[in-house]
Design a protein around this motif. Structure first.
Motif, PDB file in Angstrom:
ATOM      1  N   UNK A 119      -5.230  -2.939  -2.852  1.00 25.55           N
ATOM      2  CA  UNK A 119      -3.955  -2.235  -2.935  1.00 25.55           C
ATOM      3  C   UNK A 119      -3.799  -1.156  -1.871  1.00 25.55           C
ATOM      4  N   UNK A 120      -2.683  -1.214  -1.148  1.00 23.97           N
ATOM      5  CA  UNK A 120      -2.343  -0.182  -0.178  1.00 23.97           C
ATOM      6  C   UNK A 120      -1.936   1.101  -0.903  1.00 23.97           C
ATOM      7  N   UNK A 121      -1.238   0.942  -2.033  1.00 24.94           N
ATOM      8  CA  UNK A 121      -0.788   2.108  -2.799  1.00 24.94           C
ATOM      9  C   UNK A 121      -1.987   2.852  -3.392  1.00 24.94           C
ATOM     10  N   UNK A 122      -2.961   2.111  -3.925  1.00 25.35           N
ATOM     11  CA  UNK A 122      -4.157   2.743  -4.472  1.00 25.35           C
ATOM     12  C   UNK A 122      -4.905   3.507  -3.390  1.00 25.35           C
ATOM     13  N   UNK A 123      -4.947   2.949  -2.199  1.00 26.50           N
ATOM     14  CA  UNK A 123      -5.581   3.630  -1.072  1.00 26.50           C
ATOM     15  C   UNK A 123      -4.828   4.909  -0.728  1.00 26.50           C
ATOM     16  N   UNK A 124      -3.482   4.870  -0.780  1.00 26.29           N
ATOM     17  CA  UNK A 124      -2.670   6.058  -0.517  1.00 26.29           C
ATOM     18  C   UNK A 124      -2.913   7.136  -1.561  1.00 26.29           C
ATOM     19  N   UNK A 125      -3.148   6.715  -2.814  1.00 24.85           N
ATOM     20  CA  UNK A 125      -3.416   7.676  -3.883  1.00 24.85           C
ATOM     21  C   UNK A 125      -4.813   8.295  -3.773  1.00 24.85           C
ATOM     22  N   UNK A 126      -5.665   7.690  -2.945  1.00 26.94           N
ATOM     23  CA  UNK A 126      -7.009   8.237  -2.761  1.00 26.94           C
ATOM     24  C   UNK A 126      -8.081   7.534  -3.561  1.00 26.94           C
ATOM     25  N   UNK A 127      -7.720   6.439  -4.274  1.00 27.28           N
ATOM     26  CA  UNK A 127      -8.730   5.687  -5.016  1.00 27.28           C
ATOM     27  C   UNK A 127      -9.618   4.931  -4.042  1.00 27.28           C
ATOM     28  N   UNK A 141     -13.432  -2.101  -9.389  1.00 22.97           N
ATOM     29  CA  UNK A 141     -13.364  -0.691  -9.018  1.00 22.97           C
ATOM     30  C   UNK A 141     -14.442   0.040  -9.797  1.00 22.97           C
ATOM     31  N   UNK A 142     -15.197   0.890  -9.128  1.00 27.37           N
ATOM     32  CA  UNK A 142     -16.224   1.652  -9.816  1.00 27.37           C
ATOM     33  C   UNK A 142     -15.575   2.478 -10.926  1.00 27.37           C
ATOM     34  N   UNK A 143     -16.031   2.331 -12.167  1.00 29.14           N
ATOM     35  CA  UNK A 143     -15.348   2.974 -13.305  1.00 29.14           C
ATOM     36  C   UNK A 143     -15.173   4.478 -13.157  1.00 29.14           C
ATOM     37  N   UNK A 144     -16.204   5.146 -12.639  1.00 27.16           N
ATOM     38  CA  UNK A 144     -16.098   6.604 -12.536  1.00 27.16           C
ATOM     39  C   UNK A 144     -15.074   7.029 -11.486  1.00 27.16           C
ATOM     40  N   UNK A 145     -14.720   6.123 -10.586  1.00 29.21           N
ATOM     41  CA  UNK A 145     -13.682   6.441  -9.613  1.00 29.21           C
ATOM     42  C   UNK A 145     -12.337   6.649 -10.304  1.00 29.21           C
ATOM     43  N   UNK A 146     -12.121   5.911 -11.414  1.00 28.37           N
ATOM     44  CA  UNK A 146     -10.883   6.091 -12.176  1.00 28.37           C
ATOM     45  C   UNK A 146     -10.865   7.429 -12.899  1.00 28.37           C
ATOM     46  N   UNK A 147     -12.031   7.903 -13.304  1.00 27.93           N
ATOM     47  CA  UNK A 147     -12.090   9.188 -14.002  1.00 27.93           C
ATOM     48  C   UNK A 147     -11.838  10.352 -13.055  1.00 27.93           C
ATOM     49  N   UNK A 175      -6.231   5.674 -18.210  1.00 25.48           N
ATOM     50  CA  UNK A 175      -7.471   6.012 -17.515  1.00 25.48           C
ATOM     51  C   UNK A 175      -8.701   5.520 -18.282  1.00 25.48           C
ATOM     52  N   UNK A 176      -8.829   5.927 -19.544  1.00 24.69           N
ATOM     53  CA  UNK A 176     -10.013   5.549 -20.310  1.00 24.69           C
ATOM     54  C   UNK A 176      -9.996   4.082 -20.710  1.00 24.69           C
ATOM     55  N   UNK A 177      -8.817   3.533 -20.960  1.00 25.93           N
ATOM     56  CA  UNK A 177      -8.716   2.104 -21.265  1.00 25.93           C
ATOM     57  C   UNK A 177      -9.205   1.277 -20.082  1.00 25.93           C
ATOM     58  N   UNK A 178      -8.788   1.641 -18.890  1.00 21.55           N
ATOM     59  CA  UNK A 178      -9.210   0.921 -17.683  1.00 21.55           C
ATOM     60  C   UNK A 178     -10.705   1.098 -17.450  1.00 21.55           C
TER      61      UNK A 178
END
Length: 237
Positions: A11-19, A93-99, A183-186
């Motif tokens: 995702x380009x958008x996820x990259x823009x968000x910093x994920x 995606x590494x789970x802790x990256x979402x946290x 966040x936690x569901x993902x």
């Protein structure tokens, strides 16, 4: 205006968000679709076999067609046309990256594989995207339907900029709520999917013994439990 990034694993958008970018899980999958003109004769249920560092399974779509997946050769692969086979490394995606990362920013957010790319071991990737859509619609609806922060006596004198600013704030608030709820569901889905896949495909002696004696029932229970999720009710004004 609201921007919802549903542009997949890369995702380009996820990259823009910093994920951070999804990482390789260390496993790959081969998938195919095969037709039996005279019928395949299998029962309408999923068939799965695993052990020795490999996993193989298939699922009848109807009386004549099968969807299959595997990490080793089989007769089904020989019958399948090349244009009906796909091979891809399994990413997550590494789970802790979402946290720690941003799911939303201002009037932009991500959903689906752009938010939670996971290995297919729970069969919940598409279902999770549907969950996202329901939760996102609910959060935006609640934010946009809420009463204005200030009452305006003469609506005709309300400036367009004020309307846009108010709408922007409402959208931002709705997306922030969506991020908190997903966040936690993902995190749980990505972690559980990877864990189930690891248990099923690990070829170590200790893990093989534990899988055969105890963990096979555990992995099935996890899959059923993760599939049970309430997205909340959508309100219609």
């Amino acid at each position: 205006m609201v921007v919802i990034g549903c542009d997949g694993v890369n995702s380009v958008v996820a990259n823009w968000l910093g994920l951070q970018k999804p990482v390789h899980s260390g496993r790959s999958a081969i998938r195919g679709f095969v037709k039996y003109p005279d019928g395949h004769g299998f029962q309408p249920t999923i068939h799965a076999y695993f052990g020795g560092g490999a996993r193989y399974g298939f699922l009848p779509c109807d009386d004549n067609c099968l969807y299959w997946f595997c990490t080793h050769n089989s007769s089904l692969q020989e019958r399948t046309q090349l244009d009906s086979i796909s091979f891809a490394p399994l990413k997550l995606r590494l789970p802790w990256n979402l946290l720690l990362g941003n799911i939303s920013k201002d009037n932009v957010c991500v959903a689906g594989d752009a938010l939670h790319p996971m290995t297919p071991d729970l069969g919940q990737g598409g279902c999770a995207a549907l969950e996202d859509s329901v939760v996102l619609a609910r959060c935006l609806a609640e934010a946009l339907m809420a009463k204005p922060r200030k009452e305006i006596d003469n609506e005709e004198e309300e400036e367009e900029e004020e309307e846009e600013e108010e709408e922007y704030k409402r959208i931002k608030k709705g997306l922030e709520k969506f991020g908190r709820e997903r966040r936690w569901r993902s995190f749980s889905l990505i972690s559980a999917a990877y864990l189930v896949g690891f248990i099923q495909e690990c070829d170590g002696k200790v893990m093989s013994f534990l899988r055969e004696k105890f963990l096979s029932r555990f992995s099935v229970g996890v899959a059923w439990k993760m599939a049970d999720f309430q997205c909340g009710e959508l309100k219609i004004s």
